[in-house]
Design an enzyme around this catalytic site. Structure first.
Site, short mmCIF file in Angstrom:
data_model
loop_
_atom_site.label_atom_id
_atom_site.label_comp_id
_atom_site.label_asym_id
_atom_site.label_seq_id
_atom_site.Cartn_x
_atom_site.Cartn_y
_atom_site.Cartn_z
N GLY A 104 0.82 -1.20 0.00
CA GLY A 104 0.00 0.00 0.00
C GLY A 104 0.85 1.26 0.00
O GLY A 104 0.46 2.29 -0.55
N GLU A 107 1.73 1.82 -3.41
CA GLU A 107 0.53 2.24 -4.15
C GLU A 107 0.21 3.72 -3.90
O GLU A 107 -0.24 4.43 -4.79
CB GLU A 107 -0.65 1.34 -3.77
CG GLU A 107 -0.49 -0.07 -4.34
CD GLU A 107 -1.50 -1.06 -3.79
OE1 GLU A 107 -1.51 -1.27 -2.56
OE2 GLU A 107 -2.29 -1.61 -4.57
N GLU A 127 2.61 -7.97 -1.78
CA GLU A 127 1.35 -8.51 -1.25
C GLU A 127 1.20 -10.00 -1.49
O GLU A 127 0.65 -10.73 -0.67
CB GLU A 127 0.16 -7.77 -1.86
CG GLU A 127 -0.10 -6.39 -1.27
CD GLU A 127 0.64 -5.28 -2.01
OE1 GLU A 127 1.66 -5.58 -2.69
OE2 GLU A 127 0.21 -4.12 -1.91
#
Ligand code: 3HC
Ligand code: NAI
Length: 700
Positions: A104, A107, A127
């Site tokens: 994340g 991201e 992930e």
């Protein structure tokens, strides 16, 4: 702004800083804080651009894994929405990355319009290693930035890439020396003053258009990963999502990603892989050996015996840059051992996984001797001579005299009593077991066996050593087979009994392989060699309790001179130069004959029975080990089995898997099997207790 996200205004550039140690995880509080900071910066007319950065060691390690499965407090913004807000901003947003930007965290950076990183930063989407996929736009934005082959490699393999490679791939826009936030602020100002265009990853499409209409790219990729990813769900879901990035508009691709993410995050596989992540971090925690325990230096090492294990162990030291002296009984033995080491390195060089230079460098760290006096100054010794107590004691006595008083003397014994070995020295506090797994230069597990008198300093130093040489060290206690092999015996014993009752090696191996183990017990036996176990069983014959069932099948196989792959035949046969096990009628007939001689009426043994008869006793033995205090926690046993025996990570190790199956189910089945087959299958008291309490190993 909030405790975990701060906002400052640097003359028109808002600096949003994540402050959530240790990894700036994007948990509920951070997301709420980030939303508020973004809103404040957007609403503030004096702010013309934003910089997002992380405080402490890194940008961000990604979503807070501990919060998965928990309902967020009301009003907590989902991460994908926050990232969309960042990307949609009319004011330029710059990510200032240091340390790592993972999952994340990566991201969030991909949602920014520009990404700057320090030279030592690393980025990636790991992930998949947690049994999920990048669920905040990563599977859609990354392919648009780097193209399909690179995106597949990054996302499906969960690879971390260093800044330089990230720049070459197009993940980041520049590498900056010096203060990363200053550089990002300066860049933001330039974007504003020069009115530079804002580039949004979601709007790029040249790289995905390129791959449209070529489904074979994905099919081929799925084929290449079939073996590596066998049994895992997440890697295949990752490929599907990257394919969606190619074939669907961004907004629809995101919907696919979200749906697949939700599915995976709720799966047993992801729970197991998240368990594995935390289990690996737990192993380093030893209640009576706190982190503050002083450790000894590990600048030089020695290995005694340069056979199968000693050679591999010496390579571990050299690989980690630690000079190592190898001691053997003769120059001839040294030459032979060194030759194997050289060939091992050369094979890695020929596969281009090591340069010739690196090989030479590593070899130069290995020196040899036949004189104990040359070991006077080493910090740590690992003994790997034949498995013979008298010999080990003699060697330890000599080491005790030859080595400096502060040196740690470790033994690689796989079955002998570490305390008895320690008693042969005047420094039992500095004696410990370091049980490496074969091949020692490859297998990551080290069972560090604490003796009765091993001091906290010795334990802490050996745990540090494991880490220094790239291993996963798990602390265990002294018992026959320690933790891993003791559990293995429990499982192997039952599989041999099943042969007598009606199964054949190929059937058992298939069930275990399909469960997710790298190979079944018989192919594994053939690989490891059957003669060593046979010799040990012969030695133990006199002390074997006569009332306990014993299968002679394995002994009969060895009596035929079939010792496994090294003799071209064992439980299976092997064609010249091949490692593929082929069922052999000779062995099958032998098994049938033994069944008959021992009075068994052969019956159909079902696959489920095989699984239960092999795996439940394994768990049961794990329960006994826990009860005896020989492993610190159930998750340590899981780590041992994942790293030492290839227990499938998507099942989280045997004890975690037991919880998934249900301890009650395992206890009930063990009780029934005990009634049917006797002593070896008696349920462990701990298994009974937690079943009665309706609990699991996780609750211990
Ligand atoms: N969530 C929760 N806790 C985490 C965490 C995370 N993402 N990452 C690390 N931690 C915890 C560790 O369990 C450890 O806790 P402990 O001290 O209680 O044992 C502590 O943080 C420190 O971690 P490490 O010991 O691993 O610290 P290092 O400095 O060695 O490594 C790291 C830092 C490289 C960030 C490493 O921790 C790591 O790889 N973390 C996981 C990265 C990852 O997989 N991110 C993806 C998360 S999923 C996601 O983002 C979903 C999104 O797509 C929607
Ligand atoms: P090996 O037979 O391949 O090597 C033993 C080496 O020790 C030989 O090279 C021999 O010359 C040397 N040696 C014998 N006496 C010596 C002495 N007095 N001084 C110095 N060197 C001496 O044996 P292997 O398989 O490497 O096993 C070594 C130890 O590791 C044993 O304790 C074994 O139980 C343990 N172990 C073995 C594993 C395996 O899979 N082979 C796995 C884990 C542990």
């Amino acid at each position: 702004m909030s405790d975990v996200v701060t906002l400052s205004n640097r003359n028109g550039v808002a600096v949003v800083t994540l402050q959530n140690p240790p990894v700036n995880g994007l948990g509920f509080a951070v997301r709420t804080g980030l939303e508020a900071a973004l809103r404040a910066a957007t609403d503030d007319d004096t702010v013309q651009a934003l910089v997002i950065t992380g405080d402490g060691k890194m940008f961000s390690g990604g979503a807070d894994i501990r919060e998965f499965g928990q309902p967020p407090p009301d009003g907590t913004p989902p991460l994908p929405m926050l990232i969309d807000t960042i990307e949609a901003s009319d004011k330029p947003v710059i990510a200032a990355i240091h340390g790592v930007a993972l999952g994340g965290g990566c991201e969030v950076a991909l949602g920014c319009h520009v990404r700057l990183a320090t030279p030592d930063a690393r980025v990636g989407l790991p992930e998949v290693t947690l049994g999920i996929l990048p669920g905040a736009g990563g599977t859609q934005r990354m392919p648009r930035l780097v193209g399909i082959p690179a995106a597949l490699d990054l996302i499906v393999n969960g690879k971390l890439v260093p800044a330089k490679k990230a720049l070459a791939l197009g993940i980041i826009d520049d590498i900056v020396e010096g203060d990363i936030v200053d550089a990002a602020v300066a860049h933001a100002r330039r974007m504003v003053s020069e009115n530079l265009p804002i580039r949004r990853a979601s709007a790029l499409d040249d790289k995905v258009v390129e791959a449209r209409g070529t489904p074979e790219v994905f099919d081929d990729f799925r084929k290449t990963m079939a073996r590596r990813a066998r049994g895992f769900e997440a890697p295949f879901a990752c490929v599907d999502c990257v394919e969606a990035a190619v074939n669907l508009p961004f907004a629809e691709g995101i919907v696919t990603e979200r749906a697949r993410f939700r599915e995976l995050v709720a799966s047993d596989q992801s729970k197991a892989q998240r368990h594995a992540f935390f289990a690996e971090r737990q192993v380093t925690k030893i209640p009576d050996v706190p982190k503050s325990t002083p450790t000894l230096s590990l600048d030089t090492a020695a290995v005694i015996g340069c056979g199968t294990m000693g050679g591999g162990i010496a390579m571990n030291f050299a690989n980690a840059g630690i000079p190592v002296t190898v001691f053997e009984v003769s120059q001839e033995a040294l030459d032979k051992g060194l030759d194997v080491i050289r060939k091992n390195y050369a094979a890695t060089v020929s596969k281009r996984r090591l340069s010739q230079n690196e090989m030479d460098q590593r070899l130069s760290l290995i020196s040899t001797t036949v004189d104990y006096a040359d070991l006077a100054t080493v910090d740590v010794v690992v003994e790997a001579v034949f498995e013979d107590m008298a010999l080990k004691k003699e060697v330890f006595g000599k080491l005790d005299t030859a080595c400096k008083p502060g040196a740690i003397l470790a033994t690689n014994t796989s079955t002998l009593d570490v305390d008895e070995i320690a008693a042969a020295t005047n420094r039992p506090d500095k004696v410990i077991g370091t049980h490496f797994f074969s091949p020692a230069n490859v297998m990551k597990l080290m069972e560090n066996v604490r003796g009765e008198q091993s001091s906290p300093e010795t334990i802490a130093t050996i745990m540090k050593l494991s880490k220094a040489i790239g291993k996963v060290g798990v602390l265990v206690g002294v018992c026959d087979g320690f933790v891993g092999n003791r559990m293995l015996y429990a499982y192997r014993r039952q599989s041999d009994f099943l042969l007598e009752e009606g199964a054949l090696p190929a059937q058992i191996d298939k069930v275990i392989y399909d469960f997710g183990m790298p190979m079944g017990p018989y192919a594994m036996g053939d690989l490891a060699g059957l003669d060593v176990g046979w010799r040990i069983r012969q030695q133990q014959a006199a002390t074997r309790p006569p009332h306990l069932r014993y299968s002679t099948v394995a002994d009969h196989v060895c009596e035929l001179g079939r010792f496994g792959q090294k003799t071209g035949a064992g439980w299976f046969r092997y064609e010249e130069g091949s490692r593929t096990p082929i069922p052999d009628p000779i062995v099958d007939e032998l098994i049938l004959k033994i069944s008959q001689e021992n009075g068994f009426t052969r019956r159909e043994v079902g696959d489920q029975e095989i699984l239960e008869r092999c795996m439940y006793p394994l768990v049961n033995e794990g329960a006994k080990i826990l009860e005896e205090g020989l492993a610190q926690r159930a998750s340590d046993i899981d780590v041992i089995w994942m790293y030492g025996y290839g227990f499938p990570r998507f099942r989280g190790g045997p004890m975690f898997w037991a919880d998934l199956v249900g301890v009650q189910t395992i206890y009930d089945t063990m009780s029934r099997l005990h009634d049917e087959h006797g002593d070896w299958l008696e349920p462990a008291p701990l298994l009974k207790r937690i079943a009665e309490q309706g609990k699991g190993f996780r609750d211990l």
